[in-house]
Design a protein around this motif. Structure first.
Motif, short mmCIF file in Angstrom:
data_model
loop_
_atom_site.label_atom_id
_atom_site.label_comp_id
_atom_site.label_asym_id
_atom_site.label_seq_id
_atom_site.Cartn_x
_atom_site.Cartn_y
_atom_site.Cartn_z
N MET A 1 0.78 -1.15 0.09
CA MET A 1 -0.04 0.04 -0.16
C MET A 1 0.93 1.00 -0.10
SD MET A 1 -2.82 0.86 2.54
CE MET A 1 -4.32 1.76 2.13
N SER A 2 0.81 2.23 -0.93
CA SER A 2 1.33 3.40 -0.96
C SER A 2 0.55 4.51 -0.49
CB SER A 2 1.90 3.65 -2.39
OG SER A 2 1.07 4.32 -2.83
N THR A 3 1.25 5.63 0.08
CA THR A 3 0.77 6.81 0.74
C THR A 3 0.82 7.98 -0.35
OG1 THR A 3 1.47 6.24 2.97
CG2 THR A 3 0.97 8.53 2.32
N TRP A 4 -0.41 8.53 -0.73
CA TRP A 4 -0.16 9.40 -1.58
C TRP A 4 -0.36 10.92 -0.93
CZ3 TRP A 4 0.09 9.38 -7.05
CH2 TRP A 4 -0.38 7.63 -7.56
N LYS A 5 0.46 11.82 -1.37
CA LYS A 5 0.55 13.23 -0.59
C LYS A 5 -0.29 14.04 -1.45
CE LYS A 5 4.85 13.49 -0.40
NZ LYS A 5 6.29 13.78 0.04
N ALA A 6 -1.42 14.74 -0.94
CA ALA A 6 -2.20 15.44 -1.64
C ALA A 6 -1.83 17.00 -1.06
CB ALA A 6 -3.65 15.46 -1.21
N PHE A 7 -1.51 17.95 -2.13
CA PHE A 7 -1.00 19.37 -1.89
C PHE A 7 -1.94 20.11 -2.16
CE2 PHE A 7 1.04 23.46 -3.51
CZ PHE A 7 1.41 23.86 -2.23
N ARG A 8 -2.74 20.91 -1.44
CA ARG A 8 -3.85 21.80 -1.70
C ARG A 8 -3.59 23.18 -0.70
NH1 ARG A 8 -8.96 23.14 0.44
NH2 ARG A 8 -10.11 24.00 -1.41
N PRO A 9 -2.87 24.04 -1.00
CA PRO A 9 -2.75 25.30 -0.31
C PRO A 9 -3.98 25.83 0.29
CG PRO A 9 -1.84 25.80 -2.27
CD PRO A 9 -2.62 24.29 -2.52
N ASP A 10 -3.73 26.81 1.25
CA ASP A 10 -5.10 27.62 1.72
C ASP A 10 -5.29 28.52 0.64
OD1 ASP A 10 -5.05 26.18 4.11
OD2 ASP A 10 -3.84 27.63 5.28
N GLY A 11 -6.79 28.87 0.53
CA GLY A 11 -6.95 29.83 -0.56
C GLY A 11 -7.56 29.21 -1.75
N ILE A 12 -7.33 27.90 -2.02
CA ILE A 12 -7.79 27.43 -3.20
C ILE A 12 -9.34 27.26 -3.37
CG2 ILE A 12 -7.43 25.33 -5.02
CD1 ILE A 12 -4.76 27.01 -4.87
N PRO A 13 -10.08 27.88 -4.17
CA PRO A 13 -11.38 27.80 -4.12
C PRO A 13 -11.93 26.43 -4.61
CG PRO A 13 -10.70 28.73 -6.30
CD PRO A 13 -9.63 28.55 -5.55
N HIS A 14 -11.62 25.38 -5.29
CA HIS A 14 -12.17 24.40 -5.56
C HIS A 14 -11.66 23.33 -4.46
CE1 HIS A 14 -8.05 23.08 -7.21
NE2 HIS A 14 -8.10 24.27 -7.92
N PRO A 15 -12.40 22.20 -4.49
CA PRO A 15 -12.12 21.14 -3.53
C PRO A 15 -11.20 20.09 -3.71
CG PRO A 15 -14.05 20.46 -4.46
CD PRO A 15 -13.70 21.86 -5.00
N PHE A 16 -10.14 20.33 -4.59
CA PHE A 16 -9.26 19.17 -5.13
C PHE A 16 -7.75 19.65 -5.06
CE2 PHE A 16 -12.89 19.30 -8.04
CZ PHE A 16 -13.41 18.10 -7.73
N ALA A 17 -6.86 18.70 -4.95
CA ALA A 17 -5.46 18.80 -4.64
C ALA A 17 -4.88 19.69 -5.92
CB ALA A 17 -4.69 17.59 -4.24
N LEU A 18 -3.86 20.37 -5.82
CA LEU A 18 -3.09 20.85 -6.97
C LEU A 18 -2.38 19.68 -7.37
CD1 LEU A 18 -2.16 24.60 -6.20
CD2 LEU A 18 -3.90 23.67 -7.57
N THR A 19 -1.73 19.20 -6.54
CA THR A 19 -0.76 17.90 -6.71
C THR A 19 -1.21 16.67 -5.97
OG1 THR A 19 0.99 18.38 -5.20
CG2 THR A 19 0.77 19.27 -7.71
N LEU A 20 -0.90 15.44 -6.48
CA LEU A 20 -1.05 14.31 -5.81
C LEU A 20 0.09 13.31 -6.05
CD1 LEU A 20 -3.10 12.94 -3.79
CD2 LEU A 20 -4.11 11.75 -5.90
N SER A 21 0.96 12.91 -5.06
CA SER A 21 2.02 12.09 -5.31
C SER A 21 2.27 11.09 -4.33
CB SER A 21 3.30 13.03 -5.43
OG SER A 21 3.47 13.66 -4.24
N ASN A 22 3.05 9.98 -4.88
CA ASN A 22 3.64 9.02 -4.07
C ASN A 22 5.19 9.05 -4.30
OD1 ASN A 22 4.07 7.23 -6.64
ND2 ASN A 22 2.16 5.76 -5.70
N GLU A 23 5.85 7.79 -3.90
CA GLU A 23 7.06 7.79 -4.34
C GLU A 23 7.61 7.89 -5.79
OE1 GLU A 23 5.39 5.30 -2.44
OE2 GLU A 23 5.68 6.39 -0.58
N GLU A 24 6.74 7.34 -6.55
CA GLU A 24 7.03 7.30 -8.09
C GLU A 24 6.00 7.98 -8.81
OE1 GLU A 24 4.91 2.97 -9.12
OE2 GLU A 24 6.66 2.84 -7.90
N THR A 25 4.96 8.38 -8.65
CA THR A 25 4.25 8.89 -9.70
C THR A 25 3.57 10.27 -9.19
OG1 THR A 25 3.35 6.97 -10.28
CG2 THR A 25 2.07 8.83 -11.25
#
Length: 132
Positions: free
Chosen positions: A1-25
């Motif tokens: 199982m891999s952990t996916w890091k979601a980057f979503r800084p404060d102030g972004i109006p939509h409910p989605f991450a700007l980036t999503l990453s794990n160790e390889e993608t």
């Protein structure tokens, strides 16, 4: 199982991450040509260059690079902007570009000042090689 890091800084109006990453993608969601203060050029070429600079910064934050992008998806509000946008893409990707989802033109983007938006997928260690 891999952990996916979601980057979503404060102030972004939509409910989605700007980036999503794990160790390889890494997935980079739609980026426009805004600078850090929210300003945006009128020029499609400058918007494309700024969006690519932002994409590079997001990739580097997680240990990836523009050279590791394997899939790229451009959007533009008007097909006439495509050739200007292409200049920035050639500068960024050279002779070994990533695969491209079809360019969607005539789309309405979130900010009416936007003329372009880019999405991408990067794979750690990927090397694009041109074959004939």
């Amino acid at each position: 199982m891999s952990t996916w890091k979601a980057f979503r800084p404060d102030g972004i109006p939509h409910p989605f991450a700007l980036t999503l990453s794990n160790e390889e993608t890494m997935f980079v969601s739609g980026l426009g040509g805004h600078d850090d203060e929210g300003n945006i050029s009128e020029s499609p070429l400058e918007q494309a260059r700024q969006a690519l600079r932002k994409m590079q910064a997001h990739l580097e934050r997680e240990g990836f690079s523009l050279d590791e992008i394997v899939w790229f998806h451009p959007y533009t509000t008007d097909i006439s902007y495509a050739f200007e946008m292409d200049e920035a893409l050639r500068e960024a990707f050279g002779d070994n570009p990533p695969a491209c989802g079809s360019m969607l033109a005539g789309v309405q983007l979130a900010d009416p000042r936007m003329k372009i938006e880019f999405e991408a997928v990067a794979v750690k260690g990927a090397t694009r090689v041109r074959v004939k």
